[in-house]
Design a protein around this motif. Structure first.
Motif, PDB file in Angstrom:
ATOM      1  N   VAL A 276     -18.128 -72.904 -26.874  1.00  0.00           N
ATOM      2  CA  VAL A 276     -19.449 -72.280 -27.040  1.00  0.00           C
ATOM      3  C   VAL A 276     -19.939 -71.730 -25.700  1.00  0.00           C
ATOM      4  CG1 VAL A 276     -21.878 -72.783 -27.513  1.00  0.00           C
ATOM      5  CG2 VAL A 276     -20.115 -73.565 -29.106  1.00  0.00           C
TER       6      VAL A 276
ATOM      7  N   LEU B 143     -19.642 -70.889 -43.585  1.00  0.00           N
ATOM      8  CA  LEU B 143     -19.785 -72.351 -43.601  1.00  0.00           C
ATOM      9  C   LEU B 143     -19.061 -72.962 -42.404  1.00  0.00           C
ATOM     10  CD1 LEU B 143     -19.413 -72.893 -47.418  1.00  0.00           C
ATOM     11  CD2 LEU B 143     -21.470 -73.186 -46.041  1.00  0.00           C
TER      12      LEU B 143
ATOM     13  N   ILE C 117     -19.374 -71.739 -39.509  1.00  0.00           N
ATOM     14  CA  ILE C 117     -20.376 -71.692 -38.439  1.00  0.00           C
ATOM     15  C   ILE C 117     -21.277 -72.928 -38.536  1.00  0.00           C
ATOM     16  CG2 ILE C 117     -22.261 -70.362 -37.415  1.00  0.00           C
ATOM     17  CD1 ILE C 117     -20.929 -67.820 -38.383  1.00  0.00           C
ATOM     18  N   ALA C 118     -21.609 -73.323 -39.782  1.00  0.00           N
ATOM     19  CA  ALA C 118     -22.384 -74.561 -39.951  1.00  0.00           C
ATOM     20  C   ALA C 118     -21.585 -75.742 -39.396  1.00  0.00           C
ATOM     21  CB  ALA C 118     -22.724 -74.780 -41.423  1.00  0.00           C
TER      22      ALA C 118
ATOM     23  N   MET D  95     -19.325 -75.635 -36.991  1.00  0.00           N
ATOM     24  CA  MET D  95     -19.352 -75.541 -35.524  1.00  0.00           C
ATOM     25  C   MET D  95     -20.653 -76.155 -34.994  1.00  0.00           C
ATOM     26  SD  MET D  95     -19.167 -72.183 -33.046  1.00  0.00           S
ATOM     27  CE  MET D  95     -20.522 -71.252 -33.757  1.00  0.00           C
ATOM     28  N   ARG D  96     -21.772 -75.903 -35.697  1.00  0.00           N
ATOM     29  CA  ARG D  96     -23.050 -76.444 -35.235  1.00  0.00           C
ATOM     30  C   ARG D  96     -23.085 -77.961 -35.381  1.00  0.00           C
ATOM     31  NH1 ARG D  96     -25.729 -71.166 -37.988  1.00  0.00           N
ATOM     32  NH2 ARG D  96     -26.102 -70.005 -36.091  1.00  0.00           N
ATOM     33  N   ARG D  97     -22.443 -78.486 -36.439  1.00  0.00           N
ATOM     34  CA  ARG D  97     -22.357 -79.949 -36.577  1.00  0.00           C
ATOM     35  C   ARG D  97     -21.525 -80.533 -35.441  1.00  0.00           C
ATOM     36  NH1 ARG D  97     -21.783 -78.718 -42.017  1.00  0.00           N
ATOM     37  NH2 ARG D  97     -19.545 -79.116 -42.187  1.00  0.00           N
TER      38      ARG D  97
ATOM     39  N   PHE E 273     -21.159 -79.265 -32.585  1.00  0.00           N
ATOM     40  CA  PHE E 273     -21.968 -79.119 -31.376  1.00  0.00           C
ATOM     41  C   PHE E 273     -22.990 -80.255 -31.281  1.00  0.00           C
ATOM     42  CE2 PHE E 273     -25.949 -77.680 -29.505  1.00  0.00           C
ATOM     43  CZ  PHE E 273     -25.548 -77.229 -28.261  1.00  0.00           C
ATOM     44  N   LEU E 274     -23.686 -80.532 -32.381  1.00  0.00           N
ATOM     45  CA  LEU E 274     -24.712 -81.587 -32.370  1.00  0.00           C
ATOM     46  C   LEU E 274     -24.073 -82.942 -32.090  1.00  0.00           C
ATOM     47  CD1 LEU E 274     -27.026 -80.442 -35.288  1.00  0.00           C
ATOM     48  CD2 LEU E 274     -27.578 -80.568 -32.861  1.00  0.00           C
TER      49      LEU E 274
ATOM     50  N   GLN F 247     -23.399 -83.156 -28.516  1.00  0.00           N
ATOM     51  CA  GLN F 247     -24.634 -83.367 -27.753  1.00  0.00           C
ATOM     52  C   GLN F 247     -25.012 -84.842 -27.759  1.00  0.00           C
ATOM     53  OE1 GLN F 247     -24.834 -80.516 -25.951  1.00  0.00           O
ATOM     54  NE2 GLN F 247     -27.032 -80.858 -26.039  1.00  0.00           N
TER      55      GLN F 247
END
Ligand code: HEM
Ligand code: SF4
Ligand code: FES
Lengths: 230, 250
Positions: B203, B231, B233-234, B236-238, B240-241, B244
């Motif tokens: 990212v 989906l 992309i969703a 990838m965001r999971r 990422f979270l 984090q």
């Protein structure tokens, strides 16, 4: 375009998580706010609405905490929204001579393309709105022997002015557009989406947008035509 | 069949570009879009003019090298089709066709319709791999993986890295490409040990290259010749979270 190496919440993915969280928080507030406002429809001369408003104000510090959180969320949403949009503009400086969608699974619509426009219009609306009602003239009434603010009277009085009633309603169309893309998009931005959820979230977004914005839209118009001045 | 073409010409990376008009005749309906351009180029060479530069390699939809914006659509008007697989029968005889390069700050134009997509390679190099020596191919089913997970990973791995998602995105975002590459590894056990580091690095690299944000318009999926779903992309965001919360911050 060279940039500094972004980390965590400053990445494009992080910023959209912020947009989604602050956006959904504002949506949650709108639902509560609308529920309170719908008391205007109860034909009891504003008794329920004034009592509701009075009860809210009696929570004192809690109300202030919520107000401060709302203000911070709103500002954070706006700043991030502007940053996101500026970066998107920079990412393609030379525009296409011709640009078309292939349709299919695309979710692109005027609503999704004009988020910054509808957002900024909401940003213009909110201070005017707060100034008109919360910070507006203080009428008093007595209910059950208790003196309290007659917010109902202020609301009806304002919505009897056609430019206020219809202007307010017009802004709700922008809110509707913002939410039609915003609600499902927020779930997608938070990663809370999968094959089974997708159709549900998309419909939920559309239905909620129409219910929320529709509620706020009908309110001033109904008041203008059907509610007598107290 | 006969076509009028409006094609973007640009002599080099920092040179000014403009559209030029051409006409080609005697085009067979079963010719591909690139074969039609080959014929135009032969015509230009015979006239002593500079032929039009465009990319291609396999010409069978598997390498990801070709890519033009045709009438405003990345890879042209057909869904699930690369430019090399697009046939001229999809354009009415006598039509005027506008041809542009993929446009994004992160894809500088090299010449005419050729753009530099090495930004995508640098995203892979930032973490789109598994850093263990795997030796020779393991036995099939040595690591049990449920069929539906394997299918999902395979669908994500179908990305050919063409960059049409970036070209079609109103924000020139590379979210779909990056998400596809993160997904196919995140779904499989081999990808798990490095998952936090991988998503953070990829990212960060994607952002460094100057791609835009993903606004969830979904134009990428519509343009993707391999039908990669947003989906991913969703997911990838999971990822990422998750990184984090518990991963190393790179
Ligand atoms: C009642 C007030 C508002 C609500 C309920 C709201 C709600 C939302 C939601 C739910 C999203 C989706 C977030 C996502 O895709 O992750 C969103 C996106 C967005 N909002 Fe708002 N919003 C409000 C006000 C504003 C204001 C005042 C602005 C002014 C700048 C704004 C600008 C944006 C932009 C630009 C996006 C899209 C970001 C993108 O490209 O992905 N919003 N909003
Ligand atoms: S996700 Fe699809 S459009 Fe994007 S690079 Fe991969 S194959 Fe091409
Ligand atoms: S030339 Fe290989 S995919 Fe088109």
């Amino acid at each position: 375009m060279r940039m500094e190496k972004p980390k965590g919440w400053n990445t494009t993915v992080g910023k959209k998580v912020i947009m989604g969280l602050t956006g959904l928080f504002l949506v949650l507030y709108l639902i509560v706010h609308l529920a309170g406002n719908l008391t205007v429809f109860i034909p009891d001369g504003g008794r329920t609405m004034n009592l509701y408003s009075h009860t809210l104000h009696k929570t004192g510090p809690l109300l202030w905490i919520i107000r401060i959180l709302l203000l911070l969320g709103f500002i954070y949403h706006i700043i991030t929204g502007i940053q996101v949009t500026l970066r998107n503009r920079r990412a393609r400086s030379e525009r296409y001579a011709m640009y078309a969608s292939k349709g299919g699974p695309s979710k692109m619509s005027p609503a999704s393309r004009w988020m910054i426009i509808t957002g900024l219009l909401i940003a213009v609306f909110v201070p005017i709105h707060v100034n008109m009602f919360s910070l507006g003239p203080y009428y008093e009434t007595v209910i059950n022997g208790e003196p309290m603010r007659d917010i109902y009277r202020l609301v009806v009085e304002r919505f009897k002015e056609p430019e206020v009633a219809f202007g307010y309603a017009a802004f709700m169309l922008f809110l509707c557009a913002h939410l039609i893309h915003g609600i499902w998009s927020a779930f997608q931005s938070l990663g809370a989406n999968n094959r089974r959820l997708m159709p549900f979230l998309y419909s939920l977004g559309t239905v909620l947008s129409i219910l929320i914005a529709g509620g706020f839209f009908v309110l001033p118009i109904y008041t203008y035509f059907f509610i007598p001045l107290p | 069949m006969k076509y009028h073409l409006r094609i973007w010409r640009q002599a080099g990376p920092d040179k000014p570009g403009r559209f030029e008009d051409y006409t080609v005749d005697n085009i067979e309906p079963d010719m591909s879009f690139l074969e039609m351009l080959d014929i135009l180029n032969e015509q230009l060479i015979k006239e002593g003019k500079e032929p039009i530069a465009f990319d291609s390699d396999c010409r069978e939809g598997i390498c990801g090298m070709c890519g033009l914006v045709i009438n405003g659509m990345a890879h042209g008007p057909r869904r699930l089709t690369t430019t090399c697989e697009l046939r001229m029968r999809h354009f009415p005889d006598g039509a005027t066709i506008t041809v542009e390069p993929f446009r994004a700050e992160a894809f500088p134009i090299i010449k005419d319709l050729v753009v530099d997509r090495s930004a995508l390679d640098r995203i892979i190099a930032a973490g789109g791999y598994i850093s263990v020596n795997t030796g020779s191919a393991p036995d099939a089913n040595a690591i049990p993986i449920p069929k539906h997970i394997a299918e999902e990973a395979m669908d994500a791995a179908a990305c050919i890295g063409c960059g049409a998602c970036v070209a079609a995105c109103p924000n020139a975002s590379a979210a779909l490409f990056t998400a596809a590459k993160i997904s196919h590894l995140a779904l499989l056990p081999q990808g798990h040990p490095e998952r936090e580091r991988r998503v953070q690095r990829m990212v960060a690299q994607m952002d460094l290259e100057g791609f835009g944000n993903c606004s969830n318009h979904g134009e990428c999926e519509a343009a993707c010749p391999k039908g990669i779903s947003i989906l991913n992309i969703a997911r990838m965001r999971r990822e990422f979270l998750r990184a984090q919360v518990r991963g190393p911050v790179v």
